[in-house]
Design a protein around this motif. Structure first.
Motif, PDB file in Angstrom:
ATOM      1  N   GLU A 240      39.064 -17.036 -81.864  1.00  0.00           N
ATOM      2  CA  GLU A 240      39.095 -15.582 -82.491  1.00  0.00           C
ATOM      3  C   GLU A 240      37.857 -14.932 -82.435  1.00  0.00           C
ATOM      4  O   GLU A 240      37.286 -14.049 -82.426  1.00  0.00           O
ATOM      5  CB  GLU A 240      38.414 -15.720 -83.831  1.00  0.00           C
ATOM      6  N   LEU A 241      36.894 -15.657 -81.564  1.00  0.00           N
ATOM      7  CA  LEU A 241      35.847 -15.392 -81.501  1.00  0.00           C
ATOM      8  C   LEU A 241      35.090 -14.464 -79.981  1.00  0.00           C
ATOM      9  O   LEU A 241      34.659 -13.877 -79.152  1.00  0.00           O
ATOM     10  CB  LEU A 241      34.597 -15.648 -81.468  1.00  0.00           C
ATOM     11  N   LEU A 242      36.607 -14.063 -79.399  1.00  0.00           N
ATOM     12  CA  LEU A 242      36.819 -13.174 -77.533  1.00  0.00           C
ATOM     13  C   LEU A 242      35.596 -12.049 -78.078  1.00  0.00           C
ATOM     14  O   LEU A 242      34.797 -11.284 -76.508  1.00  0.00           O
ATOM     15  CB  LEU A 242      37.718 -13.164 -77.301  1.00  0.00           C
ATOM     16  N   GLU A 243      36.090 -11.301 -79.242  1.00  0.00           N
ATOM     17  CA  GLU A 243      36.028  -9.741 -79.021  1.00  0.00           C
ATOM     18  C   GLU A 243      34.280 -10.136 -80.243  1.00  0.00           C
ATOM     19  O   GLU A 243      33.503  -8.342 -80.287  1.00  0.00           O
ATOM     20  CB  GLU A 243      36.649  -9.188 -80.104  1.00  0.00           C
ATOM     21  N   ARG A 244      33.751 -11.182 -80.744  1.00  0.00           N
ATOM     22  CA  ARG A 244      31.900 -10.929 -80.713  1.00  0.00           C
ATOM     23  C   ARG A 244      31.509 -11.986 -80.413  1.00  0.00           C
ATOM     24  O   ARG A 244      30.795 -12.720 -81.079  1.00  0.00           O
ATOM     25  CB  ARG A 244      32.742 -10.870 -82.370  1.00  0.00           C
ATOM     26  N   ASP A 245      31.324 -12.120 -78.991  1.00  0.00           N
ATOM     27  CA  ASP A 245      30.619 -13.534 -78.581  1.00  0.00           C
ATOM     28  C   ASP A 245      29.292 -13.153 -78.698  1.00  0.00           C
ATOM     29  O   ASP A 245      29.224 -11.348 -78.355  1.00  0.00           O
ATOM     30  CB  ASP A 245      31.015 -13.224 -77.085  1.00  0.00           C
TER      31      ASP A 245
END
Length: 290
Positions: A240-245
């Protein structure tokens, strides 16, 4: 703004730029003069106050004081501002089918332990065992035997070995590709973790409502004669963090499928995992020419 005020500000910019005209090295002169122009443009655009500039100096002083041999707070600052990724982009131009690069990060260590093919870099660190395999080839598909492959990662608690003060070494290793360019090793299934957020960079993120969490990843640095050294990660599809690394390091081409195998499933090399489940993935590396 009055014409007189604008003229005074522009005069100062040109005065400072001209002060570097005598720099004997052309590249140094270019870097410093461009830096002056951009810094002065920022100050003039936002109408920076003296109090704000003082706060910025105090912040950078804290960043310097926080930096140690095992913690590079300036790298973290560069990362969260996206400057690290922008520098990576500028210095790793797209080339045919070459694997994309991403941020280096602050936790690489020179002279990691040598690991034989199929060896275990985890060295007892907590986490789900993971089998990682692939090949190293050039853009024409030729294998690169002897390619050097450095790998490093955090444990399931989100910590790298250098974040401990007891000298332990785990989650890192150095392999050499075999005759067909292949490599394989046991590591840990990547899990999300926060960048160190107990210092000034963490305060910056908190004050702006940003998370310090990084998407789950495994670091690689791959090199071979005649090829451009690649620094990259592989990520976990579905994270779920791929777009807000927090350091903007994710690229779609680096997001990989990982298969989870239940306890008791046979392993690729027959290793006995003591009744634990394990994960696996494949990462084929393609190096651009130097």
């Amino acid at each position: 703004m009055s014409d007189e005020q604008r003229a005074r500000e522009e005069e100062l910019v040109e005065l400072v730029v001209a002060s570097f005209d005598g720099a004997p090295d052309e590249r140094t002169r270019h870097l410093l003069q461009a830096l002056v122009r951009h810094l002065h443009a920022y100050v003039r655009e936002v109408r920076l106050t003296e109090a704000e500039w003082g706060a910025a100096i105090a912040f950078l002083t804290r960043v310097g004081h926080t930096t140690t041999e095992s913690r590079q707070e300036f790298v973290l600052l560069s990362d969260v501002l996206g400057l690290s990724m922008q520098t990576v982009a500028v210095n790793n131009e797209a080339y045919r089918n070459a694997t994309e690069a991403t941020v280096f990060g602050p936790f690489f260590v020179d002279e990691a332990p040598q690991v034989e093919q199929g060896g275990d870099i985890a060295a007892g660190a907590p986490g789900e065992p993971a089998w990682v395999e692939g090949t190293v080839r050039d853009v024409d598909g030729n294998p690169l035997p002897g390619a050097r492959i450095e790998v490093w990662e955090a444990d399931e608690e989100g910590l790298y070995d250098v974040q401990h003060d007891d000298g332990r070494t785990y989650g890192r290793g150095r392999l050499v590709a075999d005759d067909d360019g292949g490599y394989r090793f046991w590591g840990l299934f990547p899990t999300p973790y926060p960048i160190p957020d107990d210092g000034p960079v963490g305060d910056l993120l908190a004050s702006t409502g940003r998370s310090p969490l990084r998407a789950s990843h495994l670091h690689f640095m791959v090199s071979a004669p005649g090829c451009r050294t690649l620094v990259t990660h592989i990520f976990v599809r579905g994270d779920e963090l791929l777009e807000r690394d927090s350091v903007f390091g994710v690229k779609e081409s680096l997001v990989h499928d990982w298969e989870h195998h239940p306890a008791g499933s046979p392993t690729p090399d027959g290793r006995d995992l003591g009744g634990r489940g394990w994960a696996s993935t494949r990462f084929d590396v393609v190096l651009a020419p130097a």
